[in-house]
Design a protein around this motif. Sequence first.
Motif, PDB file in Angstrom:
ATOM      1  N   ILE A 132       0.848  -1.198   0.000  1.00 25.67           N
ATOM      2  CA  ILE A 132       0.000   0.000   0.000  1.00 25.67           C
ATOM      3  C   ILE A 132       0.882   1.246   0.000  1.00 25.67           C
ATOM      4  CG2 ILE A 132      -1.613   1.307   1.421  1.00 25.67           C
ATOM      5  CD1 ILE A 132      -2.907  -1.369   2.153  1.00 25.67           C
TER       6      ILE A 132
ATOM      7  N   ASP B 295       4.564   5.168  -5.715  1.00 23.37           N
ATOM      8  CA  ASP B 295       4.451   5.013  -7.158  1.00 23.37           C
ATOM      9  C   ASP B 295       3.631   6.146  -7.759  1.00 23.37           C
ATOM     10  OD1 ASP B 295       4.880   3.564  -9.513  1.00 23.37           O
ATOM     11  OD2 ASP B 295       2.874   2.710  -9.397  1.00 23.37           O
TER      12      ASP B 295
ATOM     13  N   PHE C   7      10.812  -0.387  -8.176  1.00 18.21           N
ATOM     14  CA  PHE C   7      10.755  -1.030  -6.860  1.00 18.21           C
ATOM     15  C   PHE C   7      11.922  -1.981  -6.655  1.00 18.21           C
ATOM     16  CE2 PHE C   7       6.298   0.082  -7.712  1.00 18.21           C
ATOM     17  CZ  PHE C   7       6.130   0.955  -6.650  1.00 18.21           C
TER      18      PHE C   7
ATOM     19  N   ALA D   9       3.033   3.398 -13.579  1.00 13.10           N
ATOM     20  CA  ALA D   9       2.141   3.178 -12.437  1.00 13.10           C
ATOM     21  C   ALA D   9       1.900   1.686 -12.344  1.00 13.10           C
ATOM     22  CB  ALA D   9       0.828   3.928 -12.609  1.00 13.10           C
ATOM     23  N   THR D  10       1.782   1.199 -11.115  1.00 15.28           N
ATOM     24  CA  THR D  10       1.687  -0.241 -10.898  1.00 15.28           C
ATOM     25  C   THR D  10       0.322  -0.627 -10.341  1.00 15.28           C
ATOM     26  OG1 THR D  10       4.054  -0.327 -10.453  1.00 15.28           O
ATOM     27  CG2 THR D  10       2.750  -2.206  -9.709  1.00 15.28           C
TER      28      THR D  10
ATOM     29  N   PHE E 161      -1.007  -3.526  -8.147  1.00 19.07           N
ATOM     30  CA  PHE E 161      -0.395  -4.546  -7.316  1.00 19.07           C
ATOM     31  C   PHE E 161      -1.252  -5.798  -7.237  1.00 19.07           C
ATOM     32  CE2 PHE E 161       1.628  -0.672  -6.085  1.00 19.07           C
ATOM     33  CZ  PHE E 161       2.936  -1.040  -5.834  1.00 19.07           C
TER      34      PHE E 161
ATOM     35  N   ASP F  89      -2.048  -7.561  -4.644  1.00 20.50           N
ATOM     36  CA  ASP F  89      -3.068  -7.495  -3.583  1.00 20.50           C
ATOM     37  C   ASP F  89      -3.819  -6.158  -3.644  1.00 20.50           C
ATOM     38  OD1 ASP F  89      -1.079  -5.834  -2.748  1.00 20.50           O
ATOM     39  OD2 ASP F  89      -0.726  -6.784  -0.823  1.00 20.50           O
TER      40      ASP F  89
ATOM     41  N   ALA G 275      -3.482  -3.245  -3.014  1.00 18.51           N
ATOM     42  CA  ALA G 275      -2.875  -2.188  -2.215  1.00 18.51           C
ATOM     43  C   ALA G 275      -3.700  -0.917  -2.217  1.00 18.51           C
ATOM     44  CB  ALA G 275      -1.443  -1.907  -2.694  1.00 18.51           C
ATOM     45  N   LEU G 276      -5.032  -1.062  -2.133  1.00 15.50           N
ATOM     46  CA  LEU G 276      -5.879   0.129  -2.021  1.00 15.50           C
ATOM     47  C   LEU G 276      -5.712   0.722  -0.624  1.00 15.50           C
ATOM     48  CD1 LEU G 276      -9.083  -1.208  -3.784  1.00 15.50           C
ATOM     49  CD2 LEU G 276      -7.261   0.214  -4.736  1.00 15.50           C
ATOM     50  N   PHE G 277      -5.790   2.053  -0.523  1.00 17.37           N
ATOM     51  CA  PHE G 277      -5.641   2.698   0.781  1.00 17.37           C
ATOM     52  C   PHE G 277      -6.907   2.445   1.594  1.00 17.37           C
ATOM     53  CE2 PHE G 277      -3.331   5.669  -2.222  1.00 17.37           C
ATOM     54  CZ  PHE G 277      -2.130   4.997  -2.068  1.00 17.37           C
ATOM     55  N   PRO G 278      -6.793   1.686   2.698  1.00 18.41           N
ATOM     56  CA  PRO G 278      -8.008   1.230   3.390  1.00 18.41           C
ATOM     57  C   PRO G 278      -8.759   2.350   4.097  1.00 18.41           C
ATOM     58  CG  PRO G 278      -6.056   0.607   4.633  1.00 18.41           C
ATOM     59  CD  PRO G 278      -5.567   1.211   3.345  1.00 18.41           C
ATOM     60  N   HIS G 279      -8.071   3.473   4.353  1.00 19.64           N
ATOM     61  CA  HIS G 279      -8.705   4.546   5.116  1.00 19.64           C
ATOM     62  C   HIS G 279      -9.248   5.640   4.212  1.00 19.64           C
ATOM     63  CE1 HIS G 279      -4.531   5.385   4.307  1.00 19.64           C
ATOM     64  NE2 HIS G 279      -4.768   6.672   4.468  1.00 19.64           N
ATOM     65  N   MET G 280      -9.283   5.389   2.904  1.00 17.16           N
ATOM     66  CA  MET G 280      -9.777   6.422   1.991  1.00 17.16           C
ATOM     67  C   MET G 280     -10.956   5.886   1.180  1.00 17.16           C
ATOM     68  SD  MET G 280      -6.361   8.003   0.311  1.00 17.16           S
ATOM     69  CE  MET G 280      -4.943   8.467   1.291  1.00 17.16           C
TER      70      MET G 280
ATOM     71  N   PHE H 146      -5.666  10.007  -5.674  1.00 17.17           N
ATOM     72  CA  PHE H 146      -4.453  10.210  -4.869  1.00 17.17           C
ATOM     73  C   PHE H 146      -3.260  10.684  -5.702  1.00 17.17           C
ATOM     74  CE2 PHE H 146      -0.579   8.849  -2.739  1.00 17.17           C
ATOM     75  CZ  PHE H 146      -0.779   9.343  -1.460  1.00 17.17           C
TER      76      PHE H 146
ATOM     77  N   HIS I  95     -13.635  -1.572   1.881  1.00 15.32           N
ATOM     78  CA  HIS I  95     -14.067  -2.869   2.395  1.00 15.32           C
ATOM     79  C   HIS I  95     -15.454  -3.274   1.931  1.00 15.32           C
ATOM     80  CE1 HIS I  95     -10.607  -3.476   5.041  1.00 15.32           C
ATOM     81  NE2 HIS I  95     -10.596  -2.149   5.049  1.00 15.32           N
TER      82      HIS I  95
ATOM     83  N   ARG J 176      -7.064   3.702 -10.366  1.00 14.48           N
ATOM     84  CA  ARG J 176      -6.119   4.537  -9.634  1.00 14.48           C
ATOM     85  C   ARG J 176      -4.802   4.662 -10.383  1.00 14.48           C
ATOM     86  NH1 ARG J 176      -4.092   2.660  -3.771  1.00 14.48           N
ATOM     87  NH2 ARG J 176      -2.932   1.198  -5.069  1.00 14.48           N
ATOM     88  N   ALA J 177      -4.331   3.534 -10.930  1.00 14.31           N
ATOM     89  CA  ALA J 177      -3.059   3.567 -11.644  1.00 14.31           C
ATOM     90  C   ALA J 177      -3.190   4.334 -12.962  1.00 14.31           C
ATOM     91  CB  ALA J 177      -2.567   2.148 -11.890  1.00 14.31           C
TER      92      ALA J 177
END
Lengths: 282, 263, 350
Positions: free
Chosen positions: B162, B168, C53, C79-80, C82, C84, C86-91, C99, C133, C147-148
């Motif tokens: 994350i 990125d 990375f 831009a990647t 991912f 999993d 990798a979404l921002f869980p608090h947004m 973002f 979620h 997002r990417a």
Amino acid sequence: MRGWGLKSWGHVPALAWTGAFFVLPLVAMLLMSVSERIGGKITLTWTLGNYQAFLTKAEGTFVGALVNSVEVTVLTTILSVLVAYPLAYILAYRVPVRWQRLVLVLTILPFWTSYVIRSYSWLLVLSENGVINQFLVGAGLLAEPVGMGNSRFATVLGFVHFFAMLLTLTIYANLVQIKDSYRKAAADLGANAFQAFWHVTLPLSLPGVAVGAFLTFVLAIGDYITPQILGGSKELLLPQAVMLQLGRQADFPLASALSMVLMLVVTVAFLLSARHLKMGRV
Amino acid sequence: MSARLGAWASWAYLGVALLFIFLPVLVLVQFSFQEGLAPVPPFDGPSLKWWAKVMANRKITDGLWNSLLVGLGSAAMATILGFLAAYALARRKHRLSGLYQFLLMAPITVSYLIIGMGLQITFNHLGLGKSLWAIGIGHVVINLPLTFAILYSQLGEHQANIERAAYDLGASDARVILEITVPMLWPALLAAFFIAATLSWDEFVIAFLMSRFDVTLPVVIWSMLRSGLSPELNAAGTLVFAISILAVALVELLLWRARRNAN
Amino acid sequence: MTDRVTFRGVSKSYDGHQVVAPLDLSIAAGEFVVLLGPSGSGKTTLLNMIGGFATPSAGRVLIDGEDVTDLPPARRPTATVFQDYALFPHMSLAANVAFGLRMKGMAKAERLARAAAMLDLVGLAGFGGRGVHQLSGGQRQRVALARAMAVEPKVLLLDEPLGALDLALRRQMQEELVRLQKRSGATFVHVTHDQEEAMSIADRIVVVNQGRIEDMGPPDRVYLKPATLFAATFMGESNIIAGRVARVNGQEFLVETALGPVALRGAAVPDDAIHLVLRPEQLQLTPPTDGIALGRARVEELSFQGTHCRCHCRMEGLDLILRAPVAAGLRAGVEVNLYAARGDVVVLDG
């Protein structure tokens, strides 16, 4: 671009804190344990006299305190596991999932009473006029009320009350992580309920037991309050002996030596439970 | 047949266990409303006489504030230090990572009594006095392993991805920490802070050894206890219990909201 | 025209263990490239070296001719997506998608409008206010993609993005990926171990194994004429027949195999150990024009696959796998004659 470089130094403050206020004091205590009081002044003489005093002084009071401490702590740990395991098991497998959190919170609610107050409350419960005596005499089980405070029984009871809550938490946390499919597979392969528990659930939950039991051992063997309030002065446990040297006598060298012995016992317990943890994983 | 017996035994055991767990608390609370001098049956209340006495007792109210101060302060310190260390050790392989983790976790295997005594010896030697500061320093030592372990466990590979996604997309180091890592870890930070605060709030032996004039609540209660059993102690104990329960409820609410926001 | 992405002599080692052998690779602008290989083959490391990375142990990585080897991910036009997500869980979803634009300093109204448009593009119009979620796996996948893509990268890097989805959803997302790639004109570099996925989405497949490029080319070419034994076996099933060049006669040569001599066209060196590769569907029950007779086989096992039957055939000294038409009505135990078109046989060294 690399901002604050937190990744390269973030651990330094915590390590410095641990070094200055944990490692350094332990070293100071180690040095203190090989020092002597000469005319009210403490001097580093590299003596082993304090450890000798531990073995011989006051007709073996200190060795006796060590033995008492180990006995009480081992008894406490075993009894706490025996009380907590069924409780955690019932919580994890018998209580419906949507009630589990509530029952768990209820089970550990008294955790939030002050530690000193909890021992004091047991003193009230166990006293000659306390509710247990009232009940037993009222039910005709006892002819005369018996003072149950100021005894090893009271100390162990107070300990078990506190540590059974702690162990319930660690064991429960472990049990709910064990996938249902393991037990189903065991049952499918012909194991009855007890066999499934004995060969599958129990071995898989041993890490939770080991963690909780180790914490119980460390916290109980170093605790001063419970034995002091509930055990009274009839028998001395090692932390009480240490506090006696600190308080009345201000004998830091002897207190340090006694503390080093206490640490040694905990280290042995750690090594034993570390091995047990490995066994649990196999 | 045996299944029903098992279920019955389970509920019976649960009931007995809960009774055992709650017995001292019930006795404590009930006899804080005692009228007479002895906090034992028969119950002759309810009366608020002892509660009034507790509220008027400067030692108790002072101790309460001191405990709050030390608890919140040391918990904040332990959480910050724990976070910084967990972040650095989880995000970069250091040559001595294993040793660092061992050192940070080591205090958990040492009795509070020994930690307190070692600090006392060291402070004596350095000529530093006993104070609330000294108590707080000791409480950070005992809570740092917990906050570190809680936060380290929440900084796994998924969380690293994350953060990578944020890099990125052009975020700087500082922005990733402030806008991604900290908000993402918010529930864990809150839990770590709360656990540290509770343990400090309730800790006796270090507070006892490191204090002289400004004492925390457990030490006040301890000294009251030495003058014998009294319903005043029950009332003081119930007060502490009530404050703890309120704090638990508050944190549960905060955690629930944090999780709901995350959802 | 310069290539969009260029690897020049790039290699990568971790703790003395080489995960990428020195290699060169070029990816053209607007190309959909799939890095295909088993886990641990080094394909994700290759992707990470484009995204920044991972840093090569040796060699340079160029994007549009510019050396980006030492640039951090944030300063690369990549831009990647991912594995999993990798979404921002608090947004919220909108905040997630916006973002990258926020990091670029785009004004709030503008970036939220763009985020909404991106969510619309991936079929999640009106989802902007929701939390991470509340989403299913497929929806998370779409958000990660939006997002990417919102930062309009020159190269979009996808690290096994469909791995966690079920088969039907995976097929659907494969189609959408191709649609999005054609529409945006961006270069997509996609990592997977699923050869069917690779074939259905790629303009070009790069087969990676043990840190080396085994084969590289359009899906049909890589499938029909694999360059190495590994490519032949990893890209779908193959029958591999070991043999030795017995005789070379101008543009023809004879190979000794367990099935007997096979005459083929092309150049060869006498006495060379070689392998013949035939796909199961290239085995035939009737002699084709310019065919080779492989011999008599007994059908040992047979499984019905809907469009065809997959048969284990036992021959003298060798077992072959055959895809027979359902209409052929084969049964276990029957004996058949097997043939192959001479032009279908792929000859590989070693």
